[in-house]
Write a protein that holds these residues in place. Sequence first.
Motif, PDB file in Angstrom:
ATOM      1  N   ASN A  10       0.817  -1.209   0.000  1.00  9.14           N
ATOM      2  CA  ASN A  10       0.000   0.000   0.000  1.00  9.14           C
ATOM      3  C   ASN A  10       0.850   1.258   0.000  1.00  9.14           C
ATOM      4  OD1 ASN A  10      -3.127  -0.471   0.255  1.00  9.14           O
ATOM      5  ND2 ASN A  10      -2.154  -2.130   1.412  1.00  9.14           N
ATOM      6  N   ALA A  11       0.188   2.399  -0.034  1.00 10.56           N
ATOM      7  CA  ALA A  11       0.819   3.676  -0.363  1.00 10.56           C
ATOM      8  C   ALA A  11       1.941   4.068   0.595  1.00 10.56           C
ATOM      9  CB  ALA A  11      -0.243   4.782  -0.389  1.00 10.56           C
ATOM     10  N   ASN A  12       2.984   4.672   0.004  1.00 11.34           N
ATOM     11  CA  ASN A  12       4.074   5.316   0.744  1.00 11.34           C
ATOM     12  C   ASN A  12       4.843   4.362   1.655  1.00 11.34           C
ATOM     13  OD1 ASN A  12       3.329   7.962  -0.298  1.00 11.34           O
ATOM     14  ND2 ASN A  12       1.592   7.856   1.105  1.00 11.34           N
ATOM     15  N   SER A  13       4.910   3.105   1.243  1.00 17.81           N
ATOM     16  CA  SER A  13       5.655   2.120   2.027  1.00 17.81           C
ATOM     17  C   SER A  13       7.028   1.871   1.404  1.00 17.81           C
ATOM     18  CB  SER A  13       4.874   0.812   2.143  1.00 17.81           C
ATOM     19  OG  SER A  13       3.741   0.994   2.989  1.00 17.81           O
ATOM     20  N   HIS A  14       7.962   1.410   2.247  1.00 18.86           N
ATOM     21  CA  HIS A  14       9.355   1.203   1.834  1.00 18.86           C
ATOM     22  C   HIS A  14       9.757  -0.210   2.215  1.00 18.86           C
ATOM     23  CE1 HIS A  14      13.888   2.393   2.308  1.00 18.86           C
ATOM     24  NE2 HIS A  14      13.653   1.728   1.186  1.00 18.86           N
ATOM     25  N   ALA A  15      10.118  -1.002   1.214  1.00 15.50           N
ATOM     26  CA  ALA A  15      10.595  -2.364   1.460  1.00 15.50           C
ATOM     27  C   ALA A  15      11.995  -2.499   0.874  1.00 15.50           C
ATOM     28  CB  ALA A  15       9.656  -3.385   0.834  1.00 15.50           C
ATOM     29  N   LYS A  16      12.949  -2.906   1.695  1.00 18.32           N
ATOM     30  CA  LYS A  16      14.332  -3.027   1.258  1.00 18.32           C
ATOM     31  C   LYS A  16      14.933  -4.309   1.820  1.00 18.32           C
ATOM     32  CE  LYS A  16      18.785  -0.627   1.187  1.00 18.32           C
ATOM     33  NZ  LYS A  16      19.553   0.589   1.577  1.00 18.32           N
ATOM     34  N   ASP A  17      15.738  -4.982   0.991  1.00 20.40           N
ATOM     35  CA  ASP A  17      16.418  -6.211   1.421  1.00 20.40           C
ATOM     36  C   ASP A  17      15.423  -7.199   2.022  1.00 20.40           C
ATOM     37  OD1 ASP A  17      18.963  -5.295   0.659  1.00 20.40           O
ATOM     38  OD2 ASP A  17      19.166  -4.177   2.537  1.00 20.40           O
ATOM     39  N   SER A  18      14.293  -7.375   1.342  1.00 21.70           N
ATOM     40  CA  SER A  18      13.222  -8.213   1.883  1.00 21.70           C
ATOM     41  C   SER A  18      12.749  -9.213   0.838  1.00 21.70           C
ATOM     42  CB  SER A  18      12.034  -7.350   2.321  1.00 21.70           C
ATOM     43  OG  SER A  18      12.420  -6.390   3.278  1.00 21.70           O
ATOM     44  N   ILE A  19      12.315 -10.366   1.306  1.00 23.43           N
ATOM     45  CA  ILE A  19      11.670 -11.364   0.458  1.00 23.43           C
ATOM     46  C   ILE A  19      10.242 -11.518   0.979  1.00 23.43           C
ATOM     47  CG2 ILE A  19      11.665 -13.749  -0.333  1.00 23.43           C
ATOM     48  CD1 ILE A  19      14.660 -13.823   0.098  1.00 23.43           C
ATOM     49  N   LEU A  20       9.265 -11.191   0.137  1.00 19.40           N
ATOM     50  CA  LEU A  20       7.863 -11.207   0.553  1.00 19.40           C
ATOM     51  C   LEU A  20       7.042 -12.092  -0.373  1.00 19.40           C
ATOM     52  CD1 LEU A  20       7.303  -7.393   1.262  1.00 19.40           C
ATOM     53  CD2 LEU A  20       7.734  -9.194   2.936  1.00 19.40           C
ATOM     54  N   HIS A  21       6.317 -13.037   0.210  1.00 22.61           N
ATOM     55  CA  HIS A  21       5.371 -13.865  -0.518  1.00 22.61           C
ATOM     56  C   HIS A  21       4.047 -13.810   0.238  1.00 22.61           C
ATOM     57  CE1 HIS A  21       8.841 -16.627  -2.139  1.00 22.61           C
ATOM     58  NE2 HIS A  21       8.899 -15.395  -2.604  1.00 22.61           N
ATOM     59  N   TYR A  22       2.930 -13.710  -0.496  1.00 22.05           N
ATOM     60  CA  TYR A  22       1.593 -13.748   0.112  1.00 22.05           C
ATOM     61  C   TYR A  22       1.485 -12.731   1.253  1.00 22.05           C
ATOM     62  CZ  TYR A  22       2.287 -18.170  -2.270  1.00 22.05           C
ATOM     63  OH  TYR A  22       2.630 -19.119  -3.191  1.00 22.05           O
ATOM     64  N   SER A  23       1.912 -11.506   0.983  1.00 23.40           N
ATOM     65  CA  SER A  23       2.000 -10.483   2.028  1.00 23.40           C
ATOM     66  C   SER A  23       1.195  -9.252   1.662  1.00 23.40           C
ATOM     67  CB  SER A  23       3.466 -10.079   2.252  1.00 23.40           C
ATOM     68  OG  SER A  23       4.247 -11.203   2.637  1.00 23.40           O
ATOM     69  N   ILE A  24       0.769  -8.521   2.695  1.00 20.94           N
ATOM     70  CA  ILE A  24       0.108  -7.232   2.528  1.00 20.94           C
ATOM     71  C   ILE A  24       0.806  -6.238   3.453  1.00 20.94           C
ATOM     72  CG2 ILE A  24      -2.044  -5.924   2.685  1.00 20.94           C
ATOM     73  CD1 ILE A  24      -3.549  -8.585   2.451  1.00 20.94           C
ATOM     74  N   LEU A  25       1.307  -5.149   2.887  1.00 20.45           N
ATOM     75  CA  LEU A  25       1.860  -4.066   3.690  1.00 20.45           C
ATOM     76  C   LEU A  25       0.895  -2.892   3.631  1.00 20.45           C
ATOM     77  CD1 LEU A  25       5.691  -3.973   2.811  1.00 20.45           C
ATOM     78  CD2 LEU A  25       4.474  -5.400   4.459  1.00 20.45           C
ATOM     79  N   GLY A  26       0.584  -2.303   4.777  1.00 23.44           N
ATOM     80  CA  GLY A  26      -0.325  -1.168   4.832  1.00 23.44           C
ATOM     81  C   GLY A  26       0.333   0.119   4.373  1.00 23.44           C
ATOM     82  N   ASP A  27      -0.321   1.238   4.624  1.00 23.13           N
ATOM     83  CA  ASP A  27       0.231   2.543   4.266  1.00 23.13           C
ATOM     84  C   ASP A  27       1.401   2.899   5.183  1.00 23.13           C
ATOM     85  OD1 ASP A  27      -1.786   2.746   2.409  1.00 23.13           O
ATOM     86  OD2 ASP A  27      -3.053   4.042   3.642  1.00 23.13           O
ATOM     87  N   ASN A  28       2.400   3.575   4.617  1.00 22.49           N
ATOM     88  CA  ASN A  28       3.501   4.159   5.389  1.00 22.49           C
ATOM     89  C   ASN A  28       4.261   3.132   6.230  1.00 22.49           C
ATOM     90  OD1 ASN A  28       2.915   7.079   4.719  1.00 22.49           O
ATOM     91  ND2 ASN A  28       0.975   6.490   5.671  1.00 22.49           N
TER      92      ASN A  28
END
Length: 331
Positions: free
Chosen positions: A291-309
């Motif tokens: 979701n909006a304005n989020s920052h993901a770095k050096d990450s492995i994501l499967h079947y995931s939801i990140l919220g705002d900010n």
Amino acid sequence: MKIILPVAGKGTRLRPHTHTKAKSLVHVAGKTVLEHIVSRLLVLDNIELIFITDENGQQIEAYMKEKFPQVECRYIVQKDRLGPAHAVSLAGPHIHEGDDVLVVFNDTIFVTELNRIPKLCADCDGLIYSKEVEDYQRFGVNVLRDGLIIDMVEKPDTPISKLAQVGLYYLKDGRRFMDYIGATIAAGDTVKGEYYLPAVFMRMIHDGARFRAPELDEWLDCGKPETLLETNRYLLRGRHHTHGEVYNSVLIEPVHIAKGAVVRNSILGPDVSIAPGCVIEEAIIKDSIINANSHAKDSILHYSILGDNVSLIGSPRKMSIGDHSVIVMEG
């Protein structure tokens, strides 16, 4: 046409993503659930949207003014949580003689041709849209005879019907519908203290009203994280859009990257939605919604939801692994 959208639910099944915002403002496949729904309503003529809201109503109003300024809207707060039929009843003062009514609940995104309503309802009083399901025990179902609804059964033990009610209803005579809701409430016809629409419809059917149960082409649930991801997968089919900035990255279709998002040195897809303002760096992401304005770095994501900010910073690993090794790194 008056279109009633009850959006006052707390969205508890979607928490923590609904702690700070209305559940209809959660993103899926590059748009909010609300945008998906309202966009499908614009094929109808002369519409007025009546939102039944809770304390998050200002979020809905601000969003509609920004995204759909051309649409006439009204906002009513449901102060007492007395069930779906009670929520719909609050629109009653704004439903007049000659008004037809469409009720749209916002846990699901529907796929159907709403402009076929006049034809589908030519010989009946209303439409209670349905979808055939295998796990009929989880739903309220419509029981038909000669194409008309004769009964509604909540979570049947036997397959008396597999036509689940999907939260989309059309009433040719909106004022009569409101009167029947009022009669149901006056009679105290509740389930666990709440008023539900099937009781209203059965009261109408007993008095001779005729309802058909047309099937949706698709019924896309947005009420839980796992079903939200399923809906994201469905809506992304054939829609590979890159509106943001992508550098030195691999995109495995379908992926939606919104304008204003930045992706660097990453592998995305399939089935990934990246909202505006996001920064994705050195990440591997599939089957996920960011979701909006989020920052993901050096990450492995499967079947995931990140919220705002959200800021999610992982840690790269340096390894020297010899021959015939087996390394299992479970998250």
